[in-house]
Scaffold this active site. Structure first.
Site, PDB file in Angstrom:
ATOM      1  N   SER A  14       0.833  -1.196   0.000  1.00 11.25           N
ATOM      2  CA  SER A  14       0.000   0.000   0.000  1.00 11.25           C
ATOM      3  C   SER A  14       0.876   1.259   0.000  1.00 11.25           C
ATOM      4  CB  SER A  14      -0.971  -0.042   1.188  1.00 11.25           C
ATOM      5  OG  SER A  14      -2.011   0.895   1.031  1.00 11.25           O
ATOM      6  N   ASP A  48      -9.292  -4.414  -6.108  1.00  9.43           N
ATOM      7  CA  ASP A  48      -8.675  -3.479  -5.162  1.00  9.43           C
ATOM      8  C   ASP A  48      -8.667  -2.077  -5.763  1.00  9.43           C
ATOM      9  OD1 ASP A  48      -7.215  -2.070  -3.326  1.00  9.43           O
ATOM     10  OD2 ASP A  48      -5.476  -3.408  -3.339  1.00  9.43           O
ATOM     11  N   HIS A  96      -8.178  -5.163  -0.556  1.00  6.38           N
ATOM     12  CA  HIS A  96      -6.956  -4.474  -0.132  1.00  6.38           C
ATOM     13  C   HIS A  96      -6.425  -5.005   1.194  1.00  6.38           C
ATOM     14  CE1 HIS A  96      -3.993  -1.318  -0.517  1.00  6.38           C
ATOM     15  NE2 HIS A  96      -4.226  -0.920   0.716  1.00  6.38           N
TER      16      HIS A  96
END
Length: 236
Positions: free
Chosen positions: A153, A205, A218
Site C-alpha cells: 500500500s 482493489d 486491499h
C-alpha cells in the site's frame, strides 16, 4: 472532489484502525476464495508467536549479513512494529519457506515511519523513502547478499519513491522487488529493475486503480505472499 475523497479515505482508515481489518476479512474473503482460497489456511493463520517475532525486524540495523535480505515497508496504519502485521510477517515467513537455507539464510529489516493517511496523498512518505534508502545502502555493505525490496500500500509508494532516487550502483544490487496493493502499479521502476519486479494487485482493489478507498481485497494480501515468495525465489 479531491477533498471529499480525502475525507472518505480518512474516515475509512480511522474506522478500520479502531476495528482491525481482519474482522472485515471474513465477510469479504468469499469474493476471492476461488483464486486464493487454498492458501488462506497456511498464510492467514500464522501463529501469534511468528507475527510477534517478525512484526519488528532489525537484522540490517544490527549488522546481520546473510545470503538474502528482505527490506519491507508496511502500509498506512499497519501497526505495530516496523513490519506491521498485515503483510510483512507473512511475506518474510513465506520467503523463509522457499529460499535455500530457510530462516537462518534470510535477514529481515522493516522500515519505521509514521504511516499516516496524509502522506499517502503525497505519493508516500518522503521520510519513509529516505529510511528505505538508508537500509538499502547499509544492506549493500553485505557484498554477497541477494537484496529483496517490498512494500504494501503506502509502503509500495515509498518503494517507488526510493527507487526513483536510488543511485544506479545501488539499484544494480537489487535482485527482486515485490509490491502489494500498489497505488503506483502503473508506473515503471526504471534503472533496469522492471524485469525484476512483481506488482501484486487484486482486480477488485480500488487502491490499485488510484481510487483512495481501502476496502475489500486491499486487506487480504497475506493470501498472495506464497506467490510473491515463489517469484522472488526465481529471481535470486
Amino acid at each position: 472532489m479531491w477533498v471529499a475523497g480525502f475525507i472518505i479515505f480518512v474516515s475509512l482508515f480511522q474506522n478500520l484502525h479502531a476495528s482491525p481489518p481482519r474482522k472485515l476479512v471474513g465477510k469479504l474473503e468469499s469474493k476471492v476464495e476461488s483464486k486464493v482460497g487454498r492458501f488462506k489456511g497456511e498464510f492467514r493463520k500464522l501463529s501469534n508467536e511468528v507475527i510477534d517475532t517478525m512484526k519488528d525486524s532489525n537484522d540490517v540495523k544490527t549488522g546481520e549479513c546473510k545470503p538474502y535480505t528482505l527490506i519491507f515497508v508496511r502500509g498506512t496504519w499497519d501497526k505495530p512494529g516496523n513490519m506491521g502485521i498485515a503483510v510483512g510477517p507473512h511475506f518474510a515467513h513465506a520467503l523463509q519457506r522457499v529460499l535455500p537455507g530457510g530462516k537462518e539464510a534470510l535477514a529481515v529489516q522493516g522500515v519505521r515511519y509514521s504511516a499516516e493517511t496524509s502522506t499517502y496523498f503525497q505519493h508516500g512518505s518522503t521520510f519513509g523513502a529516505s529510511e528505505l534508502t538508508k537500509w538499502i545502502k547499509k544492506a549493500c555493505g553485505c557484498s554477497k547478499t541477494k537484496l529483496i525490496i517490498s512494500g504494501y500500500s503506502q509502503g509500495a509508494q515509498i518503494v517507488h519513491r526510493a527507487i526513483d532516487k536510488l543511485p544506479q550502483e545501488m539499484a544494480d544490487r537489487v535482485n527482486a522487488i515485490v509490491t502489494f496493493g500498489d497505488p503506483e502499479q502503473r508506473h515503471n521502476f526504471g534503472k533496469g529493475l522492471d524485469a525484476k519486479a512483481k506488482r501484486i494487485c487484486y482486480d477488485s482493489d480500488l487502491i490499485c486503480k488510484e481510487i483512495a478507498v481501502p476496502v475489500g481485497a486491499h486487506w487480504i494480501y497475506e493470501l498472495k505472499t506464497k506467490e510473491a515468495a515463489e517469484f522472488v525465489a526465481g529471481k535470486v
